[in-house]
Scaffold this motif. Sequence first.
Motif, PDB file in Angstrom:
ATOM      1  N   VAL A  93      15.381  15.329 -53.984  1.00  0.00           N
ATOM      2  CA  VAL A  93      15.087  16.782 -53.912  1.00  0.00           C
ATOM      3  C   VAL A  93      15.684  17.539 -53.229  1.00  0.00           C
ATOM      4  N   HIS A  94      16.078  18.770 -53.514  1.00  0.00           N
ATOM      5  CA  HIS A  94      16.823  19.560 -52.793  1.00  0.00           C
ATOM      6  C   HIS A  94      15.899  20.994 -52.360  1.00  0.00           C
ATOM      7  N   ARG A  95      15.962  21.408 -51.073  1.00  0.00           N
ATOM      8  CA  ARG A  95      15.161  22.487 -50.473  1.00  0.00           C
ATOM      9  C   ARG A  95      16.151  23.489 -49.838  1.00  0.00           C
ATOM     10  N   GLN A  96      15.862  24.677 -49.951  1.00  0.00           N
ATOM     11  CA  GLN A  96      16.554  25.607 -49.044  1.00  0.00           C
ATOM     12  C   GLN A  96      15.495  25.953 -47.939  1.00  0.00           C
ATOM     13  N   VAL A  97      16.012  26.106 -46.731  1.00  0.00           N
ATOM     14  CA  VAL A  97      15.164  26.553 -45.612  1.00  0.00           C
ATOM     15  C   VAL A  97      15.584  28.131 -45.168  1.00  0.00           C
ATOM     16  N   HIS A  98      14.543  28.815 -45.235  1.00  0.00           N
ATOM     17  CA  HIS A  98      14.864  30.081 -45.055  1.00  0.00           C
ATOM     18  C   HIS A  98      15.325  30.445 -43.878  1.00  0.00           C
ATOM     19  N   ASP A  99      16.293  31.300 -43.620  1.00  0.00           N
ATOM     20  CA  ASP A  99      17.003  31.933 -42.209  1.00  0.00           C
ATOM     21  C   ASP A  99      17.718  30.762 -41.283  1.00  0.00           C
ATOM     22  N   ALA A 100      17.322  29.464 -41.723  1.00  0.00           N
ATOM     23  CA  ALA A 100      18.147  28.346 -40.837  1.00  0.00           C
ATOM     24  C   ALA A 100      19.348  28.389 -40.937  1.00  0.00           C
ATOM     25  N   GLY A 101      20.272  28.048 -39.868  1.00  0.00           N
ATOM     26  CA  GLY A 101      21.586  28.008 -39.915  1.00  0.00           C
ATOM     27  C   GLY A 101      21.889  26.538 -39.766  1.00  0.00           C
ATOM     28  N   HIS A 102      23.282  26.207 -39.516  1.00  0.00           N
ATOM     29  CA  HIS A 102      23.793  24.858 -39.558  1.00  0.00           C
ATOM     30  C   HIS A 102      23.117  23.863 -38.824  1.00  0.00           C
ATOM     31  N   ASN A 103      22.508  24.206 -37.681  1.00  0.00           N
ATOM     32  CA  ASN A 103      21.936  23.269 -36.808  1.00  0.00           C
ATOM     33  C   ASN A 103      20.597  23.229 -37.321  1.00  0.00           C
ATOM     34  N   LEU A 104      20.176  22.787 -38.132  1.00  0.00           N
ATOM     35  CA  LEU A 104      18.786  23.051 -38.921  1.00  0.00           C
ATOM     36  C   LEU A 104      17.641  22.300 -38.556  1.00  0.00           C
ATOM     37  N   PRO A 105      17.969  21.160 -37.895  1.00  0.00           N
ATOM     38  CA  PRO A 105      16.798  20.610 -37.154  1.00  0.00           C
ATOM     39  C   PRO A 105      16.397  21.435 -36.016  1.00  0.00           C
ATOM     40  N   GLN A 106      17.312  21.860 -35.270  1.00  0.00           N
ATOM     41  CA  GLN A 106      16.963  22.637 -34.161  1.00  0.00           C
ATOM     42  C   GLN A 106      16.440  23.889 -34.356  1.00  0.00           C
ATOM     43  N   GLU A 107      16.837  24.561 -35.343  1.00  0.00           N
ATOM     44  CA  GLU A 107      16.327  25.909 -35.975  1.00  0.00           C
ATOM     45  C   GLU A 107      15.080  25.917 -36.545  1.00  0.00           C
ATOM     46  N   ALA A 108      14.902  24.929 -37.403  1.00  0.00           N
ATOM     47  CA  ALA A 108      13.713  24.947 -38.388  1.00  0.00           C
ATOM     48  C   ALA A 108      13.231  23.446 -38.097  1.00  0.00           C
ATOM     49  N   PRO A 109      12.548  23.005 -37.168  1.00  0.00           N
ATOM     50  CA  PRO A 109      12.266  21.587 -36.854  1.00  0.00           C
ATOM     51  C   PRO A 109      11.238  21.196 -37.820  1.00  0.00           C
ATOM     52  N   GLU A 110      10.321  22.281 -38.109  1.00  0.00           N
ATOM     53  CA  GLU A 110       9.070  21.655 -38.754  1.00  0.00           C
ATOM     54  C   GLU A 110       9.501  21.257 -40.496  1.00  0.00           C
ATOM     55  N   ALA A 111      10.676  22.175 -40.741  1.00  0.00           N
ATOM     56  CA  ALA A 111      11.147  21.887 -42.152  1.00  0.00           C
ATOM     57  C   ALA A 111      11.959  20.592 -42.326  1.00  0.00           C
ATOM     58  N   PHE A 112      12.558  20.131 -41.089  1.00  0.00           N
ATOM     59  CA  PHE A 112      13.393  19.152 -41.206  1.00  0.00           C
ATOM     60  C   PHE A 112      12.386  17.896 -40.952  1.00  0.00           C
ATOM     61  N   ALA A 113      11.352  18.026 -40.163  1.00  0.00           N
ATOM     62  CA  ALA A 113      10.362  16.814 -40.117  1.00  0.00           C
ATOM     63  C   ALA A 113       9.698  16.681 -41.376  1.00  0.00           C
ATOM     64  N   ASP A 114       9.290  17.825 -42.113  1.00  0.00           N
ATOM     65  CA  ASP A 114       8.605  17.730 -43.505  1.00  0.00           C
ATOM     66  C   ASP A 114       9.707  16.945 -44.450  1.00  0.00           C
ATOM     67  N   ALA A 115      10.795  17.054 -44.191  1.00  0.00           N
ATOM     68  CA  ALA A 115      11.770  16.535 -45.301  1.00  0.00           C
ATOM     69  C   ALA A 115      11.774  14.851 -45.080  1.00  0.00           C
ATOM     70  N   ILE A 116      11.617  14.525 -43.769  1.00  0.00           N
ATOM     71  CA  ILE A 116      11.570  13.174 -43.526  1.00  0.00           C
ATOM     72  C   ILE A 116      10.261  12.513 -44.153  1.00  0.00           C
ATOM     73  N   ARG A 117       9.303  13.385 -43.619  1.00  0.00           N
ATOM     74  CA  ARG A 117       7.707  12.889 -44.314  1.00  0.00           C
ATOM     75  C   ARG A 117       8.029  12.708 -46.002  1.00  0.00           C
ATOM     76  N   GLU A 118       8.653  13.654 -46.411  1.00  0.00           N
ATOM     77  CA  GLU A 118       8.638  13.945 -48.013  1.00  0.00           C
ATOM     78  C   GLU A 118       9.569  12.603 -48.498  1.00  0.00           C
ATOM     79  N   VAL A 119      10.834  12.466 -47.807  1.00  0.00           N
ATOM     80  CA  VAL A 119      11.572  11.337 -48.463  1.00  0.00           C
ATOM     81  C   VAL A 119      10.788   9.938 -48.094  1.00  0.00           C
ATOM     82  N   SER A 120       9.944   9.875 -47.118  1.00  0.00           N
ATOM     83  CA  SER A 120       9.449   8.481 -46.955  1.00  0.00           C
ATOM     84  C   SER A 120       8.148   8.281 -47.878  1.00  0.00           C
ATOM     85  N   ARG A 121       7.781   9.199 -48.437  1.00  0.00           N
ATOM     86  CA  ARG A 121       6.706   9.015 -49.536  1.00  0.00           C
ATOM     87  C   ARG A 121       7.405   8.333 -50.562  1.00  0.00           C
TER      88      ARG A 121
END
Length: 298
Positions: free
Chosen positions: A270-298
């Motif tokens: 699955v591919h997702r775009q994260v609004h207004d996040a830059g290259h250091n995505l986990p620090q800039e958009a931590p919830e979106a990054f954590a959600d991606a891990i939860r999603e792949v674990s399913r």
Amino acid sequence: MTNLPIRRVTTDLLEVAYHEAGPADGRPVVLLHGFPYDIHSYADVAPMLANSGYRVIVPYLRGHGPTRFLSPATPRSGQQAALGADVIALLDALQIPSAILAGYDWGGRAACVAAALHPERVSGLVSVNGYLIQDIAASANPLPAELEAGFWYFFYFLTERGRAGLTANRREIAEVIWRRNSPKWTFGDAELDRAAAAFDNPDYVDVVIHSYRHRLGRALGAQEYAAAEAALAQLPPIGVPTVTLDGTADGNFPATDGSAGAAHFTGRRVHRQVHDAGHNLPQEAPEAFADAIREVSR
């Protein structure tokens, strides 16, 4: 902002410093940082995942922070095969049969390499900017001028002036790259100083310089990684469950719909775009990054 507490474990080549959070019997997730960053890219992601029941492991990559080579004779290689091998060696040292791997930049590349070459050890993948295995044979092909401008340090590091500059100006070079990579991220001196402490590693300059020279075909790889690099030169597919992410404010990697690299992912992806996040995505958009891990674990 407090520093993350660290542990240490010995692999075949390294004493790896890492942060761990969450239950020891939780599903393992390894979070891999990029350059020029450190484990604090995951300062918010790690507790989110720990609270969700994951066993979270956040290592300092070779040449960063307290991670150290065991022998002065080991080549200070920064090539992609070395980064991927370090991930598998870390899993071995921690006696983890398989884990979800997640990362961006160097860390995303390490995760992609490990997933492609050792899929039995990788239960899922989250990669910022998609398929990050380097096509070194095509490294001489130019990119659009605007993108090339963002990669100024690739070419700077090919020179001895660049080596001297990185030695003298580690924090300052990081700041320039951070601002270009993440134009909408508001960070302060505290965040930069915290990460820059990781650049004081005695092998930082050698590992970084080798990484950029090798990827542009200007430095030989270490012999122990020759077979792995030959396999990576074929741009092997990644068949593990994957979520790829693009930040819409990434200053160097414009967000895409993910179709360009789709052929490299042969499993569920699955591919997702994260609004207004830059290259250091986990620090800039931590919830979106954590959600991606939860999603792949399913």
